[in-house]
Design an enzyme around this catalytic site. Sequence first.
Site, PDB file in Angstrom:
ATOM      1  N   GLU A  86      65.314  -5.997   6.270  1.00 36.33           N
ATOM      2  CA  GLU A  86      64.074  -6.598   5.761  1.00 36.33           C
ATOM      3  C   GLU A  86      62.982  -5.588   6.057  1.00 36.33           C
ATOM      4  O   GLU A  86      62.519  -5.469   7.195  1.00 36.33           O
ATOM      5  CB  GLU A  86      63.779  -7.918   6.475  1.00 36.33           C
ATOM      6  CG  GLU A  86      64.803  -9.002   6.254  1.00 36.33           C
ATOM      7  CD  GLU A  86      64.846  -9.520   4.831  1.00 36.33           C
ATOM      8  OE1 GLU A  86      63.922  -9.204   4.047  1.00 36.33           O
ATOM      9  OE2 GLU A  86      65.808 -10.221   4.501  1.00 36.33           O
ATOM     10  N   GLU A 102      51.605   0.335   2.469  1.00 36.88           N
ATOM     11  CA  GLU A 102      51.460  -0.992   3.067  1.00 36.88           C
ATOM     12  C   GLU A 102      50.240  -0.985   4.003  1.00 36.88           C
ATOM     13  O   GLU A 102      50.111  -0.103   4.845  1.00 36.88           O
ATOM     14  CB  GLU A 102      52.736  -1.325   3.836  1.00 36.88           C
ATOM     15  CG  GLU A 102      52.849  -2.772   4.211  1.00 36.88           C
ATOM     16  CD  GLU A 102      54.230  -3.118   4.764  1.00 36.88           C
ATOM     17  OE1 GLU A 102      54.930  -2.231   5.257  1.00 36.88           O
ATOM     18  OE2 GLU A 102      54.584  -4.319   4.709  1.00 36.88           O
TER      19      GLU A 102
END
Length: 484
Positions: free
Chosen positions: A254, A385
């Site tokens: 993840e 990000e």
Amino acid sequence: MSTFSGLLQEANLIGGTWVGADSGKTLAVSNPATGEVLGQVPNCGQSETQRAIDAASAAFAEFGRTALSYRVGLLHKLHDALMDNQEALAHLLTAEQGKPLFEARGEIAIGAAYVRWYAEEIRRAKGEIVPAASNDRRLLVTHHPVGVVGAITPWNFPSSMLARKLAPALAAGCTVVAKPASATPYSGLAWGKLCQEVGYPAGVVNILTGSAREIGGAIMDSAEVRKVTFTGSTEVGKTLIRQSADTVKKVSMELGGNAPFIVFDDADLDAAVEGAMVAKYRNMGQTCVCTNRFYVQAGIYDAFVERFSQATAALVVGNGAEDGVQQGPLIDMGAVEKVEALIADALAKGGQVQQGGKRHGNGGTFFEPTIITDANASMRFATEEIFGPLAAIFKFESEDEVIAAANATRFGLAAYAYTRDLARSFHLNERLDYGLIGINSGLIATVEAPFGGVKESGMGKEGGSQGLDDYLVSKYTCLAGLGA
Ligand code: ADP
């Protein structure tokens, strides 16, 4: 300390015993809201990890063959223990991580919900009897625990990220060597304490803190560890995938995200602003599914910016342990500097500060919830990000244009869109290259559905019935010679 009800563990759990590092060395853990040192945890490395793997391997020989009803019973007890200790666990989580208490309470409840979900779901991990081509054969497909699991978790959800891994692993009959992030080890160690209290046998759950490279390296090198599950940065995830090759481990990853949040002209403005607040500012923007890029259609742009700015300005920033606080501190100074650098880059390329834009008056790692408008694709946050309370707003004209922009990233974790057009909702489902899509909701993760990204956001799923697959191997058995 009493707030934590004895759940603050300063030792590691290896083979059923709480121990320090062989070297006696420790790492300090501090509260990001106050700078106060909460305590020390062992600084373990390769040798302690190897012992934990050996213990997990020995325990797997029995635990992997236990009755389903026994494992389900333990999971229900673990669920209840988590909920009975919800308040203490939430305080511990807020103290080490910074998030507001209401979010921490929610995280504990979600973690417990994963445990209950997999107690239920493992009962339905059915095999198959496949029709054979000839009458003298029966073809069975059965599911079995994969073996010893290595679990490496990040600091942003130190409790629920472990839940997503421990719950399906323990349901399946796997044993676990877990390494929580060094910034937030106490929530993970508390899982070890509760697992022990509810009766998991020695060696089934092992929790180590210390050097990521050494602990991670020992896990990756071990032929006994058959699966690694990781939540964290794409960079580290790629390293682990490379390292998994030598022992051909199963991996689930993840990794990072770069979530678009698209507001079409036909959106319900109130709902879109409400969704934007949670999709941007939950955990101070420090989640892999937090919105990185807001795309707002020209006809609703001004109204959305105005309403979203008002809501952002009203956020209460402070120590997450205090009543009414909605935004805590960022995890560390590196996170603050990254947000500052992204803002400076955007301003140099034509962005405008609509709201916030600087460190918060509280000092430390507090940062003002910030909105930058007039964002464009040349700005760093278009592709990187953010992981902080910075909302970047881009304007768009057409559906085709925004879908192309939304997909123009190597990430593919979460995407959000607000529209009242049902046909468009289906187009978005088909055309957005993301593993999770929220139409008219900014908060969609739930135990019943598979969470996981595509592209460089990762592989494997957590939650849903799919979340068990990563902890099981299937075997095909051919029963031959049964006669015509
Ligand atoms: P973040 O800090 O953004 O959560 P990281 O990927 O740096 O993301 O960290 C996630 C987890 O991975 C943490 O537990 C960290 O200690 C661990 N980690 C970092 N580097 C390595 C590595 N080389 N090998 C194994 N684990 C690592």
